[in-house]
Design a protein around this motif. Structure first.
Motif, PDB file in Angstrom:
ATOM      1  N   ASP A  60       0.807  -1.230   0.000  1.00  0.00           N
ATOM      2  CA  ASP A  60       0.000   0.000   0.000  1.00  0.00           C
ATOM      3  C   ASP A  60       0.836   1.273   0.000  1.00  0.00           C
ATOM      4  OD1 ASP A  60      -2.290  -1.649   0.094  1.00  0.00           O
ATOM      5  OD2 ASP A  60      -2.167  -1.739   2.276  1.00  0.00           O
ATOM      6  N   LYS A  61       2.081   1.193  -0.439  1.00  0.00           N
ATOM      7  CA  LYS A  61       2.890   2.394  -0.596  1.00  0.00           C
ATOM      8  C   LYS A  61       3.867   2.178  -1.733  1.00  0.00           C
ATOM      9  CE  LYS A  61       6.111   3.294   2.390  1.00  0.00           C
ATOM     10  NZ  LYS A  61       6.857   3.595   3.648  1.00  0.00           N
ATOM     11  N   TYR A  62       4.177   3.251  -2.458  1.00  0.00           N
ATOM     12  CA  TYR A  62       5.101   3.154  -3.577  1.00  0.00           C
ATOM     13  C   TYR A  62       6.484   2.711  -3.108  1.00  0.00           C
ATOM     14  CZ  TYR A  62       1.602   5.890  -6.139  1.00  0.00           C
ATOM     15  OH  TYR A  62       0.443   6.338  -6.727  1.00  0.00           O
ATOM     16  N   PHE A  63       7.129   1.868  -3.907  1.00  0.00           N
ATOM     17  CA  PHE A  63       8.479   1.398  -3.609  1.00  0.00           C
ATOM     18  C   PHE A  63       9.462   2.277  -4.374  1.00  0.00           C
ATOM     19  CE2 PHE A  63      11.623  -2.378  -3.879  1.00  0.00           C
ATOM     20  CZ  PHE A  63      12.269  -1.923  -2.740  1.00  0.00           C
TER      21      PHE A  63
ATOM     22  N   SER B 299      13.063  -5.341  -6.652  1.00  0.00           N
ATOM     23  CA  SER B 299      11.669  -5.522  -7.062  1.00  0.00           C
ATOM     24  C   SER B 299      10.914  -6.260  -5.975  1.00  0.00           C
ATOM     25  CB  SER B 299      11.582  -6.304  -8.378  1.00  0.00           C
ATOM     26  OG  SER B 299      12.286  -5.641  -9.403  1.00  0.00           O
ATOM     27  N   CYS B 300       9.612  -6.054  -5.948  1.00  0.00           N
ATOM     28  CA  CYS B 300       8.767  -6.683  -4.934  1.00  0.00           C
ATOM     29  C   CYS B 300       8.253  -8.036  -5.420  1.00  0.00           C
ATOM     30  CB  CYS B 300       7.578  -5.783  -4.606  1.00  0.00           C
ATOM     31  SG  CYS B 300       8.061  -4.194  -3.881  1.00  0.00           S
ATOM     32  N   GLN B 301       8.090  -8.942  -4.480  1.00  0.00           N
ATOM     33  CA  GLN B 301       7.567 -10.267  -4.813  1.00  0.00           C
ATOM     34  C   GLN B 301       6.092 -10.192  -5.191  1.00  0.00           C
ATOM     35  OE1 GLN B 301       8.188 -13.231  -1.779  1.00  0.00           O
ATOM     36  NE2 GLN B 301      10.351 -12.706  -1.493  1.00  0.00           N
ATOM     37  N   PHE B 302       5.759 -10.867  -6.293  1.00  0.00           N
ATOM     38  CA  PHE B 302       4.356 -11.158  -6.580  1.00  0.00           C
ATOM     39  C   PHE B 302       4.261 -12.667  -6.693  1.00  0.00           C
ATOM     40  CE2 PHE B 302       0.455 -11.927  -8.722  1.00  0.00           C
ATOM     41  CZ  PHE B 302      -0.386 -10.901  -8.318  1.00  0.00           C
ATOM     42  N   ASN B 303       3.802 -13.275  -5.625  1.00  0.00           N
ATOM     43  CA  ASN B 303       3.755 -14.731  -5.564  1.00  0.00           C
ATOM     44  C   ASN B 303       2.522 -15.268  -6.280  1.00  0.00           C
ATOM     45  OD1 ASN B 303       6.133 -15.027  -3.998  1.00  0.00           O
ATOM     46  ND2 ASN B 303       4.974 -14.479  -2.166  1.00  0.00           N
TER      47      ASN B 303
ATOM     48  N   VAL C 121       4.962   0.793 -17.814  1.00  0.00           N
ATOM     49  CA  VAL C 121       5.225   2.186 -18.174  1.00  0.00           C
ATOM     50  C   VAL C 121       6.235   2.732 -17.170  1.00  0.00           C
ATOM     51  CG1 VAL C 121       4.281   4.497 -18.461  1.00  0.00           C
ATOM     52  CG2 VAL C 121       2.916   2.510 -19.126  1.00  0.00           C
ATOM     53  N   ILE C 122       7.404   3.118 -17.648  1.00  0.00           N
ATOM     54  CA  ILE C 122       8.467   3.605 -16.761  1.00  0.00           C
ATOM     55  C   ILE C 122       8.009   4.854 -16.016  1.00  0.00           C
ATOM     56  CG2 ILE C 122      10.796   4.591 -16.705  1.00  0.00           C
ATOM     57  CD1 ILE C 122      11.519   2.772 -19.021  1.00  0.00           C
ATOM     58  N   GLY C 123       8.158   4.815 -14.696  1.00  0.00           N
ATOM     59  CA  GLY C 123       7.888   5.978 -13.865  1.00  0.00           C
ATOM     60  C   GLY C 123       6.435   6.212 -13.525  1.00  0.00           C
ATOM     61  N   MET C 124       5.531   5.364 -13.998  1.00  0.00           N
ATOM     62  CA  MET C 124       4.112   5.592 -13.731  1.00  0.00           C
ATOM     63  C   MET C 124       3.790   5.343 -12.255  1.00  0.00           C
ATOM     64  SD  MET C 124       0.730   3.847 -15.483  1.00  0.00           S
ATOM     65  CE  MET C 124       0.953   2.252 -14.660  1.00  0.00           C
ATOM     66  N   LEU C 125       3.018   6.257 -11.661  1.00  0.00           N
ATOM     67  CA  LEU C 125       2.546   6.120 -10.281  1.00  0.00           C
ATOM     68  C   LEU C 125       1.022   6.120 -10.302  1.00  0.00           C
ATOM     69  CD1 LEU C 125       4.984   8.619  -8.512  1.00  0.00           C
ATOM     70  CD2 LEU C 125       5.102   6.119  -8.462  1.00  0.00           C
TER      71      LEU C 125
ATOM     72  N   MET D 124       2.807  -1.067  -4.125  1.00  0.00           N
ATOM     73  CA  MET D 124       4.223  -1.387  -3.884  1.00  0.00           C
ATOM     74  C   MET D 124       4.939  -1.849  -5.157  1.00  0.00           C
ATOM     75  SD  MET D 124       3.996  -4.975  -1.777  1.00  0.00           S
ATOM     76  CE  MET D 124       3.119  -6.417  -2.382  1.00  0.00           C
ATOM     77  N   TYR D 125       4.196  -2.159  -6.222  1.00  0.00           N
ATOM     78  CA  TYR D 125       4.827  -2.594  -7.472  1.00  0.00           C
ATOM     79  C   TYR D 125       5.159  -1.419  -8.392  1.00  0.00           C
ATOM     80  CZ  TYR D 125       3.195  -7.081  -5.794  1.00  0.00           C
ATOM     81  OH  TYR D 125       2.973  -8.192  -5.024  1.00  0.00           O
ATOM     82  N   TYR D 126       4.971  -0.212  -7.882  1.00  0.00           N
ATOM     83  CA  TYR D 126       5.233   0.984  -8.686  1.00  0.00           C
ATOM     84  C   TYR D 126       6.147   1.927  -7.915  1.00  0.00           C
ATOM     85  CZ  TYR D 126       1.196  -0.920 -11.117  1.00  0.00           C
ATOM     86  OH  TYR D 126       0.351  -1.756 -11.783  1.00  0.00           O
ATOM     87  N   PRO D 127       6.963   2.736  -8.627  1.00  0.00           N
ATOM     88  CA  PRO D 127       7.059   2.812 -10.083  1.00  0.00           C
ATOM     89  C   PRO D 127       7.938   1.716 -10.669  1.00  0.00           C
ATOM     90  CG  PRO D 127       8.567   4.359  -9.103  1.00  0.00           C
ATOM     91  CD  PRO D 127       7.818   3.737  -7.962  1.00  0.00           C
ATOM     92  N   TYR D 128       7.793   1.542 -11.963  1.00  0.00           N
ATOM     93  CA  TYR D 128       8.659   0.634 -12.718  1.00  0.00           C
ATOM     94  C   TYR D 128       9.799   1.459 -13.291  1.00  0.00           C
ATOM     95  CZ  TYR D 128      10.097  -2.232 -16.736  1.00  0.00           C
ATOM     96  OH  TYR D 128      10.819  -2.938 -17.658  1.00  0.00           O
ATOM     97  N   TYR D 129      11.037   0.965 -13.140  1.00  0.00           N
ATOM     98  CA  TYR D 129      12.211   1.744 -13.521  1.00  0.00           C
ATOM     99  C   TYR D 129      12.852   1.310 -14.835  1.00  0.00           C
ATOM    100  CZ  TYR D 129      12.117   3.937  -8.916  1.00  0.00           C
ATOM    101  OH  TYR D 129      11.740   4.665  -7.812  1.00  0.00           O
TER     102      TYR D 129
END
Length: 285
Positions: free
Chosen positions: A126-129, A144-148, A179-183, A220-225
């Protein structure tokens, strides 16, 4: 005689033994011309190389300098047998639905819990990484965060290896394009997926169940770098299970992303942020 004279003139033009000229020029004259063009083309090649070098210095290996993208990311569904976005099968014919189950198995293999535990981190939900760089010091590679796979519960293929297809309660999986940088989402409100039938099929779609709960893409899976900076990134997924869809009829379904900072559609692409497909389950009855 005239022909012999012309023939002699041509021979003399090609090679004149008296002046030692070839095609009207001496060896030194041809040498100077050859040297000129060698220097000229070396200069052009050097100028091109210098221009490319200067331009490449303005680029970042991990982050594009310019991004010309839609404000709304596209959506993709799995399984996808072909480009028609149709899922059609007969419950009584195993071969007609087993290909969908196999496609989901292949797609979800990188999401196996053991694979995710080796590659990615357990993050605070529930918070941006955020993993910002410190000035010119690049914070790469980024974590990167786990998505099991088990986050998809009844649609994970762990408890039901056929994803409900054998009993007429199929699962489909949805992901957003990277999308790079999308929040996505504002004020802690995560984006979520909703699916529904087109107007003519609203009474046929039945009940739906979403995994993770409420069909959310956790913040938590955003943003993508980017692929180079975040090599182990696993896109978050949402699974939708159809619990009692009407059999033996074509059901036209549309799923869309909902977020308070992502507009649906645009002038450039009215289908941005949504995906449509046909689902038909055939039975004997």
């Amino acid at each position: 005689m005239a022909k012999d004279g012309e023939k002699g003139e041509w021979k003399e033009f090609i090679w004149n033994p008296r002046t030692r000229e070839f095609l009207g020029r001496t060896a030194s004259s041809w040498g100077l011309i050859f040297l000129f063009y060698v220097v000229f083309y070396i200069f052009l090649a050097g100028l091109f190389a210098l221009t490319m070098y200067v331009m490449l210095q303005t680029l970042d290996d991990h982050n594009p300098t310019w991004q010309d993208r839609l404000a709304t990311p596209g959506m993709v569904i799995r399984p996808k047998a072909d480009e028609t976005f149709e899922i059609v099968y007969d419950i009584e014919k195993t071969e007609s639905w087993d290909l969908y189950a196999q496609a989901l198995d292949r797609f979800l293999e990188p999401y196996n819990n053991t694979v995710q535990a080796q590659k990615n981190d357990v993050c605070t939900p529930d918070k941006y990484f955020l993993q910002e760089d410190s000035g010119d010091v690049k914070n790469n590679p980024k974590r990167s965060c786990q998505f099991n796979r088990t986050f998809l519960d009844k649609c994970s293929g762990v408890h039901d290896r056929y994803y409900g297809y054998q009993e007429g309660k199929p699962c489909i999986i949805i992901k957003l394009n990277r999308v790079i940088g999308m929040l996505p989402g504002n004020n802690g409100q995560a984006p979520y997926v909703t699916c529904g039938a087109k107007r003519e099929d609203t009474d046929k779609i039945g009940d739906l169940q979403y995994f993770p709960a409420n069909g959310t893409f956790n913040l938590m899976y955003y943003p993508y770098y980017g692929k180079k900076a975040q090599v182990n990134y696993s896109q978050p997924l949402v699974a939708v299970k159809f619990l009692n869809i009407t059999a033996n009829e074509d059901i036209n379904i549309e799923c869309k992303i909902n977020a308070n900072n992502i507009p649906l559609g645009s002038e450039r692409d009215k289908f941005a942020g949504r995906v449509s497909f046909k689902l038909r389950i055939n039975t004997k009855y």
